[in-house]
Every structure is written in C-alpha cells, then in structure tokens.
Scaffold this active site. Structure first.
Site, short mmCIF file in Angstrom:
data_model
loop_
_atom_site.label_atom_id
_atom_site.label_comp_id
_atom_site.label_asym_id
_atom_site.label_seq_id
_atom_site.Cartn_x
_atom_site.Cartn_y
_atom_site.Cartn_z
N ASP A 127 8.92 37.23 14.61
CA ASP A 127 10.21 37.23 15.31
C ASP A 127 11.08 38.41 14.89
OD1 ASP A 127 10.89 36.40 12.73
OD2 ASP A 127 12.00 34.62 13.36
N GLU A 128 10.69 39.09 13.80
CA GLU A 128 11.51 40.21 13.32
C GLU A 128 11.52 41.38 14.31
OE1 GLU A 128 11.45 41.05 9.13
OE2 GLU A 128 10.68 39.06 8.68
P1 TYD Z 1 11.75 37.23 2.74
O1 TYD Z 1 11.05 36.03 2.17
O2 TYD Z 1 11.51 38.57 2.14
O3 TYD Z 1 11.43 37.22 4.30
P2 TYD Z 1 12.09 38.12 5.50
O4 TYD Z 1 12.92 39.18 4.94
O5 TYD Z 1 10.86 38.66 6.17
O6 TYD Z 1 12.85 37.14 6.33
O7 TYD Z 1 13.32 36.96 2.68
C1 TYD Z 1 13.89 35.81 3.29
C2 TYD Z 1 15.39 35.91 3.13
O8 TYD Z 1 15.71 35.78 1.74
C3 TYD Z 1 15.96 37.26 3.56
O9 TYD Z 1 17.24 37.04 4.18
C4 TYD Z 1 16.14 38.02 2.27
C5 TYD Z 1 16.41 36.93 1.25
N1 TYD Z 1 15.94 37.18 -0.12
C6 TYD Z 1 16.82 37.02 -1.20
O10 TYD Z 1 18.01 36.70 -1.03
N2 TYD Z 1 16.33 37.25 -2.46
C7 TYD Z 1 15.04 37.63 -2.70
O11 TYD Z 1 14.66 37.85 -3.86
C8 TYD Z 1 14.15 37.76 -1.57
C9 TYD Z 1 12.72 38.18 -1.77
C10 TYD Z 1 14.65 37.53 -0.31
#
Ligand code: TYD
Ligand code: NAD
Length: 340
Positions: A127-128
């Site tokens: 979806d990104e």
């Molecule tokens: P992520 O699991 O990297 O998936 P995506 O960016 O593909 O959605 O991140 C999910 C959400 O969590 C995203 O808004 C970024 C946030 N996040 C944090 O706040 N702290 C972290 O350490 C990570 C890895 C992600």
C-alpha cells in the site's frame, strides 16, 4: 500437481506463505528461491526442508542466467514474487540495492515468465505505493484507483516494479496480477520492523524508539490473512488486475507500542521518542472492497488476537530471534539508533 515458484521465501511473508500453501494443499509443489540477504533466514524454513513438496534454491532474482535455467528445468505453473528489499529506513540510507532487487529483479522474473510461458505471475506489492493520507481525514482510504504517489526510495522502487508488471501485461499480455497489502505482523518478522523490534527490545528492558510523536497510523494485518488473500488471487484473480488487501485495522504507532508493553508486563518508561524518519508517511488505510466482493476474501484474525499470538510466538521462539540478532544486525542497529 501444481508447481509454484516463491521468491523471497526465506523472509517474513514469503516463509509464512510457503507454510500456508504446503499445509493447505497436498498436491502443490513449492520451489523457493532466495538470495539470503540479512533478511533471509533458512532457519525459518526448517519446518519444510524435509517436505518432499518443497525445494530451496539459493539464488538472486537479478541473476538472469540462473533464473532462466531454473524456469527451464522446473516448468512452473505460477510465480509469486515476494523477494525484495523491504525496510524503508534502510532504503533512506542505501537506496541502490532497492532499485536493483525490487525493479530489475522483477524484470528478470517477468522476462522468464514470458519466455517459459508460465500461466500466472503474481507481484506482491504494498500500500506504500499510494503514498500517505492526512491524519485528520479518517474518511479517506486507498482504493486500487488511488494515484501512485511515493515517499521513500523503498516505495518508489515497489511502485516502479508495479508499473513494469502492468506494462508487461499491456505489451506482452503477460498473465499478471498485483496485490497491495497494508502492514503485516506475525511470526518470523525480522526485528528491525516496528512490532518485532518493540517486542524484542521490551523483553530486554531496552529503550523502545518511537519516531516523532508516535502518531503516525498504520493499518495492521495478521500475516496469515495476507497469505490467504494471495492464494485466492493466484487461484481466482482476474489477469491484469490489482487487489488491495487490508482489514480496517488502523492504529497509531504509540498505541501499538503501549499494547506490547502492557502484554509483556513492562513499564511505559521504556518508550523513547527519537528523531522522526525523513519523509515519514502519516497514515496508511486500505479499502479492501474489491477483494472482498470479487473473491470473497475477509480477514480472520483481529488485532487483539493477532498481537497476542505474535507476542506468544516471540516468547516461545527466543532462539530464532536471538540467532537473527547477531552480526550485521547489531552494526545496523548502532548505525540507525546510535546517535539518536
Ligand atoms: P515499519 O515497521 O518500518 O513499517 P513501514 O515504515 O513500512 O510502515 O514502521 C511502522 C511504523 O513504525 C512507521 O510509522 C515507523 C514507525 N517506527 C518507529 O516509530 N520506530 C521504529 O523503531 C521503527 C522501526 C518504526
Ligand atoms: P523481508 O525483508 O522479510 O524478506 C525479503 C526476502 O527477500 C528475504 O528472504 C531476502 O533474503 C529476499 N531477497 C532480497 N533480495 C533478494 C534478491 N535479490 N534475490 C532473491 N531474494 C532476495 O520482506 P517481507 O516483509 O517478507 O516482504 C515480502 C514482500 O511483501 C516484499 O515484496 C514487500 O514489499 C511486500 N510487503 C510487505 C509488507 C510488510 O508489512 N512486511 C506489507 C506489504 C507488502
């Protein structure tokens, strides 16, 4: 007997898909190719390595010669492409490998599909590719007609691959389908992504790094529901079509982190607000009407059940993630969080 090629099957969703298919069908063969990057883990596939319907081949999807040879030998009935560089933060630091694997790797697989007349090619997208939605418009959702509008090198590479897949359909009549799913969670998720990272850090009483104010919203789907959707699309989806997959399960990041803290009996003082991700997408939210009405798909695991199952899995499989968390993972962790 149907033979499927699953690429990236040593990663999180690909491995869950391999298990899903081999458990569900006695008459399917699965050949998995995976380069075994930092995110690929053969231990994840331990449970199927002795299954006569399963075969693992270590290979890079950008290696045209090896991929073509495999297609010639195996005569696949369907290709399901999970292989990708998948972490947004890594794509911000080092975009090039994302373009190579996610775009050029897709092209090699499409060319092989054409040359060896494989009856179905499925692209596992995200979806990104739609970019993000504002936080103050809960009435808006991504549909299959939402324009592509990417934010990170990761999402740009996935969107480019989707365009290539659609171009092959139009130009060469390659029998393709595409799925665009929301954020997954569940077993075998690499502990660099939000949910497994928070579980593993909380278990070690380590700080839980929350980007920005923690108010970004993700639409979470239990991985098995994603696998079910892909299986339905490969079996019954219409060639040339895109299907969004999501279960209307939106949560702010901070809510997810607090849920994990509570389930593990830890303290919220572990939360550490850190510098925000550059270009951080605000909200993802899928409208799954098309897959529900056309294919009858619906999610079976709600978030409360799924997150508890996931936490239990990490508690019961400490060896799996402890083995993952050595070497390059540690260096990477320092690089990303060392000075935040
Ligand atoms: P992520 O699991 O990297 O998936 P995506 O960016 O593909 O959605 O991140 C999910 C959400 O969590 C995203 O808004 C970024 C946030 N996040 C944090 O706040 N702290 C972290 O350490 C990570 C890895 C992600
Ligand atoms: P992952 O990073 O856990 O696994 C990716 C796998 O691909 C790894 O096993 C890796 O070794 C392999 N790989 C990487 N480069 C390769 C190459 N050049 N050749 C062969 N294998 C290679 O990723 P994931 O979370 O399981 O995601 C799988 C797919 O689903 C990706 O295409 C991703 O874009 C998509 N997707 C993921 C999510 C999510 O929430 N994780 C949501 C929607 C879509």
């Amino acid at each position: 007997m149907k033979k499927l090629l699953v690429t990236g099957g040593a990663g999180f969703i690909g491995a869950n898909f391999v298990y899903y298919i081999l458990n569900k069908y006695q008459d399917r063969q699965v050949v998995c190719i995976d380069k075994l990057t930092y995110a690929g883990n053969l231990e994840t596939l331990k449970g199927v390595m002795d299954n006569p319907n399963f075969k693992f081949v270590k290979a890079d999807i950008t290696d045209r010669e090896t991929v073509f040879k495999l297609f010639e030998e195996e005569k696949f009935d369907a290709v399901i492409n999970f292989a990708a560089e998948s972490h947004v933060d890594r794509s911000i630091v080092e975009p090039e490998v994302f373009l190579k694997t996610n775009i050029l790797g897709t092209q090699v697989l499409l060319d092989a599909t054409n040359k060896y007349n494989v009856p179905r090619y499925h692209q596992v997208s995200t979806d990104e590719v739609y970019g993000d939605l504002p936080l103050d418009r809960p009435d808006l959702f991504f549909t299959e007609d939402t324009p592509i509008h990417t934010s990170s090198p990761y999402s740009a590479s996935k969107a480019s691959a989707d365009l290539l897949v659609l171009a092959y359909y139009r130009t060469y009549k390659t029998p393709v389908t595409i799925s665009r799913c929301s954020n997954n969670y569940g077993p075998y998720h690499f502990p660099e992504k939000l949910i497994p990272l928070m579980i593993v850090n909380a278990l070690h009483d380590k700080a839980l790094p929350v980007y920005g104010e923690g108010i970004n919203v993700r639409d979470w789907l239990y991985v098995e529901d994603h696998c079910k959707a892909i299986d339905m699309i490969v079996n019954d989806g219409t060639v040339g079509e895109i299907y969004n997959i999501g279960g209307h399960n939106e949560r702010q990041n901070i809510e997810v982190v607090k849920t994990i803290i509570k389930a593990l009996g830890k303290d919220e003082s572990l939360i550490k607000y850190v510098t925000d991700r550059p270009g951080h997408d605000r909200r993802y939210a899928i409208d799954p009407t098309k897959i529900r009405t056309e294919l009858g798909w619906y999610p079976e695991t709600d978030f409360d059940t799924g997150i508890q199952k996931t936490i239990d899995w990490y508690l019961e499989n400490r060896e799996w993630w402890q083995n993952v968390m050595d070497g390059s993972y540690q260096e990477y962790y320092e690089k990303m969080y060392g000075n935040k």
